[in-house]
Design a protein around this motif. Structure first.
Motif, PDB file in Angstrom:
ATOM      1  N   LEU A   4      19.942 -30.343 -29.578  1.00  0.00           N
ATOM      2  CA  LEU A   4      19.061 -31.287 -28.908  1.00  0.00           C
ATOM      3  C   LEU A   4      17.613 -31.005 -29.286  1.00  0.00           C
ATOM      4  CD1 LEU A   4      20.613 -31.373 -25.307  1.00  0.00           C
ATOM      5  CD2 LEU A   4      20.861 -33.061 -27.137  1.00  0.00           C
ATOM      6  N   ILE A   5      16.917 -32.053 -29.625  1.00  0.00           N
ATOM      7  CA  ILE A   5      15.496 -31.919 -29.962  1.00  0.00           C
ATOM      8  C   ILE A   5      14.679 -32.190 -28.706  1.00  0.00           C
ATOM      9  CG2 ILE A   5      13.609 -32.813 -31.365  1.00  0.00           C
ATOM     10  CD1 ILE A   5      15.678 -33.660 -33.424  1.00  0.00           C
ATOM     11  N   PRO A   6      13.897 -31.212 -28.254  1.00  0.00           N
ATOM     12  CA  PRO A   6      13.117 -31.421 -27.022  1.00  0.00           C
ATOM     13  C   PRO A   6      12.064 -32.503 -27.227  1.00  0.00           C
ATOM     14  CG  PRO A   6      12.398 -29.421 -28.134  1.00  0.00           C
ATOM     15  CD  PRO A   6      13.625 -29.895 -28.860  1.00  0.00           C
ATOM     16  N   PRO A   7      11.753 -33.239 -26.155  1.00  0.00           N
ATOM     17  CA  PRO A   7      10.718 -34.272 -26.269  1.00  0.00           C
ATOM     18  C   PRO A   7       9.370 -33.639 -26.587  1.00  0.00           C
ATOM     19  CG  PRO A   7      11.260 -33.867 -23.958  1.00  0.00           C
ATOM     20  CD  PRO A   7      12.255 -33.112 -24.783  1.00  0.00           C
ATOM     21  N   PRO A   8       8.489 -34.375 -27.250  1.00  0.00           N
ATOM     22  CA  PRO A   8       7.182 -33.812 -27.588  1.00  0.00           C
ATOM     23  C   PRO A   8       6.362 -33.500 -26.342  1.00  0.00           C
ATOM     24  CG  PRO A   8       7.229 -36.188 -27.975  1.00  0.00           C
ATOM     25  CD  PRO A   8       8.635 -35.763 -27.692  1.00  0.00           C
ATOM     26  N   THR A   9       5.623 -32.413 -26.412  1.00  0.00           N
ATOM     27  CA  THR A   9       4.760 -32.030 -25.299  1.00  0.00           C
ATOM     28  C   THR A   9       3.461 -32.816 -25.367  1.00  0.00           C
ATOM     29  OG1 THR A   9       5.685 -29.798 -25.300  1.00  0.00           O
ATOM     30  CG2 THR A   9       3.566 -30.123 -24.176  1.00  0.00           C
ATOM     31  N   ILE A  10       3.134 -33.512 -24.274  1.00  0.00           N
ATOM     32  CA  ILE A  10       1.904 -34.299 -24.228  1.00  0.00           C
ATOM     33  C   ILE A  10       0.774 -33.406 -23.743  1.00  0.00           C
ATOM     34  CG2 ILE A  10       0.755 -36.277 -23.171  1.00  0.00           C
ATOM     35  CD1 ILE A  10       3.483 -37.595 -22.911  1.00  0.00           C
ATOM     36  N   PRO A  11      -0.315 -33.294 -24.486  1.00  0.00           N
ATOM     37  CA  PRO A  11      -1.425 -32.432 -24.070  1.00  0.00           C
ATOM     38  C   PRO A  11      -1.986 -32.869 -22.720  1.00  0.00           C
ATOM     39  CG  PRO A  11      -1.701 -33.187 -26.345  1.00  0.00           C
ATOM     40  CD  PRO A  11      -0.577 -33.978 -25.773  1.00  0.00           C
ATOM     41  N   ASP A  12      -2.481 -31.898 -21.962  1.00  0.00           N
ATOM     42  CA  ASP A  12      -3.087 -32.184 -20.661  1.00  0.00           C
ATOM     43  C   ASP A  12      -4.537 -32.628 -20.886  1.00  0.00           C
ATOM     44  OD1 ASP A  12      -3.983 -32.361 -18.090  1.00  0.00           O
ATOM     45  OD2 ASP A  12      -3.271 -30.408 -17.456  1.00  0.00           O
ATOM     46  N   TRP A  13      -4.720 -33.921 -20.990  1.00  0.00           N
ATOM     47  CA  TRP A  13      -6.049 -34.450 -21.297  1.00  0.00           C
ATOM     48  C   TRP A  13      -7.043 -34.214 -20.169  1.00  0.00           C
ATOM     49  CZ3 TRP A  13      -8.116 -38.150 -18.091  1.00  0.00           C
ATOM     50  CH2 TRP A  13      -7.231 -38.848 -17.256  1.00  0.00           C
ATOM     51  N   ARG A  14      -6.547 -34.066 -18.921  1.00  0.00           N
ATOM     52  CA  ARG A  14      -7.463 -33.875 -17.786  1.00  0.00           C
ATOM     53  C   ARG A  14      -8.241 -32.567 -17.893  1.00  0.00           C
ATOM     54  NH1 ARG A  14      -3.167 -36.702 -15.704  1.00  0.00           N
ATOM     55  NH2 ARG A  14      -3.657 -38.466 -14.324  1.00  0.00           N
ATOM     56  N   LEU A  15      -7.597 -31.530 -18.405  1.00  0.00           N
ATOM     57  CA  LEU A  15      -8.289 -30.253 -18.565  1.00  0.00           C
ATOM     58  C   LEU A  15      -9.442 -30.379 -19.550  1.00  0.00           C
ATOM     59  CD1 LEU A  15      -5.310 -27.716 -18.672  1.00  0.00           C
ATOM     60  CD2 LEU A  15      -6.915 -28.136 -16.783  1.00  0.00           C
ATOM     61  N   GLU A  16      -9.202 -31.056 -20.665  1.00  0.00           N
ATOM     62  CA  GLU A  16     -10.252 -31.225 -21.669  1.00  0.00           C
ATOM     63  C   GLU A  16     -11.311 -32.214 -21.214  1.00  0.00           C
ATOM     64  OE1 GLU A  16     -10.547 -29.406 -24.338  1.00  0.00           O
ATOM     65  OE2 GLU A  16      -8.726 -28.324 -23.788  1.00  0.00           O
ATOM     66  N   PHE A  17     -10.907 -33.175 -20.392  1.00  0.00           N
ATOM     67  CA  PHE A  17     -11.848 -34.200 -19.926  1.00  0.00           C
ATOM     68  C   PHE A  17     -13.003 -33.585 -19.156  1.00  0.00           C
ATOM     69  CE2 PHE A  17     -13.245 -37.750 -17.254  1.00  0.00           C
ATOM     70  CZ  PHE A  17     -13.283 -38.783 -18.164  1.00  0.00           C
ATOM     71  N   LYS A  18     -12.754 -32.469 -18.489  1.00  0.00           N
ATOM     72  CA  LYS A  18     -13.801 -31.809 -17.713  1.00  0.00           C
ATOM     73  C   LYS A  18     -14.959 -31.347 -18.585  1.00  0.00           C
ATOM     74  CE  LYS A  18     -10.652 -30.219 -14.075  1.00  0.00           C
ATOM     75  NZ  LYS A  18     -10.080 -29.032 -13.380  1.00  0.00           N
ATOM     76  N   ARG A  19     -14.704 -31.204 -19.872  1.00  0.00           N
ATOM     77  CA  ARG A  19     -15.771 -30.768 -20.777  1.00  0.00           C
ATOM     78  C   ARG A  19     -16.901 -31.792 -20.866  1.00  0.00           C
ATOM     79  NH1 ARG A  19     -12.572 -29.937 -26.136  1.00  0.00           N
ATOM     80  NH2 ARG A  19     -14.706 -29.834 -26.967  1.00  0.00           N
ATOM     81  N   LEU A  20     -16.631 -33.026 -20.480  1.00  0.00           N
ATOM     82  CA  LEU A  20     -17.637 -34.083 -20.567  1.00  0.00           C
ATOM     83  C   LEU A  20     -18.651 -34.021 -19.436  1.00  0.00           C
ATOM     84  CD1 LEU A  20     -15.375 -37.151 -21.464  1.00  0.00           C
ATOM     85  CD2 LEU A  20     -16.632 -35.676 -23.036  1.00  0.00           C
ATOM     86  N   GLU A  21     -18.336 -33.260 -18.382  1.00  0.00           N
ATOM     87  CA  GLU A  21     -19.220 -33.224 -17.219  1.00  0.00           C
ATOM     88  C   GLU A  21     -20.609 -32.723 -17.603  1.00  0.00           C
ATOM     89  OE1 GLU A  21     -17.336 -30.903 -14.240  1.00  0.00           O
ATOM     90  OE2 GLU A  21     -15.714 -32.345 -13.876  1.00  0.00           O
ATOM     91  N   GLY A  22     -21.605 -33.470 -17.167  1.00  0.00           N
ATOM     92  CA  GLY A  22     -22.995 -33.139 -17.475  1.00  0.00           C
ATOM     93  C   GLY A  22     -23.505 -33.783 -18.736  1.00  0.00           C
ATOM     94  N   ALA A  23     -22.596 -34.187 -19.621  1.00  0.00           N
ATOM     95  CA  ALA A  23     -23.001 -34.843 -20.860  1.00  0.00           C
ATOM     96  C   ALA A  23     -23.070 -36.351 -20.697  1.00  0.00           C
ATOM     97  CB  ALA A  23     -22.040 -34.491 -21.991  1.00  0.00           C
ATOM     98  N   TYR A  24     -22.369 -36.883 -19.684  1.00  0.00           N
ATOM     99  CA  TYR A  24     -22.332 -38.313 -19.424  1.00  0.00           C
ATOM    100  C   TYR A  24     -22.677 -38.572 -17.958  1.00  0.00           C
ATOM    101  CZ  TYR A  24     -19.971 -38.905 -23.924  1.00  0.00           C
ATOM    102  OH  TYR A  24     -19.672 -38.904 -25.260  1.00  0.00           O
ATOM    103  N   ALA A  25     -23.153 -39.766 -17.686  1.00  0.00           N
ATOM    104  CA  ALA A  25     -23.454 -40.151 -16.309  1.00  0.00           C
ATOM    105  C   ALA A  25     -22.168 -40.154 -15.490  1.00  0.00           C
ATOM    106  CB  ALA A  25     -24.097 -41.535 -16.279  1.00  0.00           C
TER     107      ALA A  25
END
Length: 304
Positions: A4-25
């Motif tokens: 069985l081929i395991p389904p692809p792991t989807i990256p946790d975009w919410r963790l990386e999204f926090k990097r935008l804080e302070g750079a955008y309104a």
């Protein structure tokens, strides 16, 4: 026996999204977050992989969104998908020409003039001030409406003000520093001045508030001031409720928005004979095209 081929792991975009804080309104962050949630939910419903998203996936998402949303919203969703792919260091599908052509088709299929908020000109401002109650909420709301009009303020600029941004002048007016705005992300700021009426309304509000809080306009809960800024949506609600309280026709009242202070003050400056360069300086506009759209509904005969 097959493996069985395991389904692809989807990256946790919410963790990386926090990097935008302070750079955008904060408003941009909220909009991008909503866009990505919408995109990932659509991908889940259609059994597609959001990250990395293929050109075909993003194109199908845009086609699905096009009939329901404005072109500006669809374009912002492209930007949001692009930004998350960049944060995750994944190949970006949004620069593909097929995405560009899809968006152009959406935009051409919904060609229409952008809906313009009704201007809160001085006549409306006087009515809106008059219907505010003689309560702490009324003191705050009168000060907010009058100050927002005098500053040609965006709602986000108005609620972000602190007491340190306001200087009481000896002539009975105010000098206000707007530190950051939508078109000034670096925070160079602009200085604006107010009428004597606004100075008096601000004095009334701050005298009642009394507490040494930094936010200029605060929520009030059970008669007590809270030490935090109001949300920018509170400005929109204030203006719409004031329009209804003034007895305006419901359709007319609905045309007002949080941008109405800025639009109405610009229209009044035009009627008073100020040229577009002066109005742009007063309101901090960078684009003559945006200002022209605000001014085209000014009810005046200055060009005759």
């Amino acid at each position: 026996m097959s493996t069985l081929i395991p389904p692809p792991t989807i990256p946790d975009w919410r963790l990386e999204f926090k990097r935008l804080e302070g750079a955008y309104a904060p408003s941009t962050m909220r909009a991008y977050y909503t866009d990505i949630v919408t995109y990932t939910r659509w991908c889940a419903q259609t059994e597609r992989t959001p990250f990395p998203g293929s050109v075909a996936t993003v194109r199908a998402f845009l086609v699905d969104q096009g009939p329901e949303f404005t072109p500006s919203t669809v374009r912002r969703r492209i930007y949001a998908i692009r930004k998350v792919h960049q944060l995750l260091c994944l190949p970006d599908p949004t620069h593909d020409e097929d995405i560009n052509l899809t968006f152009r088709r959406i935009r051409r299929s919904k060609a229409s003039r952008p809906r313009q908020a009704k201007g809160m000109t001085k006549n409306y401002l006087d009515q809106f001030l008059a219907v505010q109650p003689d309560t702490p909420w009324g003191l705050r709301n009168r000060a907010m409406l009058s100050l927002g009009y005098d500053l040609l303020a965006r709602r986000s600029e108005l609620v972000a003000l602190t007491v340190n941004d306001v200087e009481f002048l000896c002539d009975g007016t105010l000098r206000v520093l707007i530190r950051r705005s939508k078109t000034d992300p670096e925070g160079y700021g602009r200085v604006a001045f107010t009428s004597k009426r606004t100075e008096q309304l601000m004095t009334d509000w701050l005298d009642w508030r009394s507490q040494d809080f930094q936010p200029l306009f605060n929520p009030i809960y059970h008669g007590h001031v809270m030490d935090r800024h109001l949300s920018d949506t509170s400005v929109k609600h204030l203006i719409k409720s004031a329009a209804k309280g003034a007895g305006l026709d419901p359709d007319e009242a609905n045309d007002f928005s949080g941008h109405s202070m800025r639009v109405g003050a610009a229209q009044d400056l035009l009627k008073a004979g100020h040229d577009t360069a002066a109005i742009m300086r007063a309101g901090g506009w960078k684009s003559i095209n945006v200002l022209t759209r605000y001014l085209e509904n000014a009810e005046c005969n200055v060009w005759l």
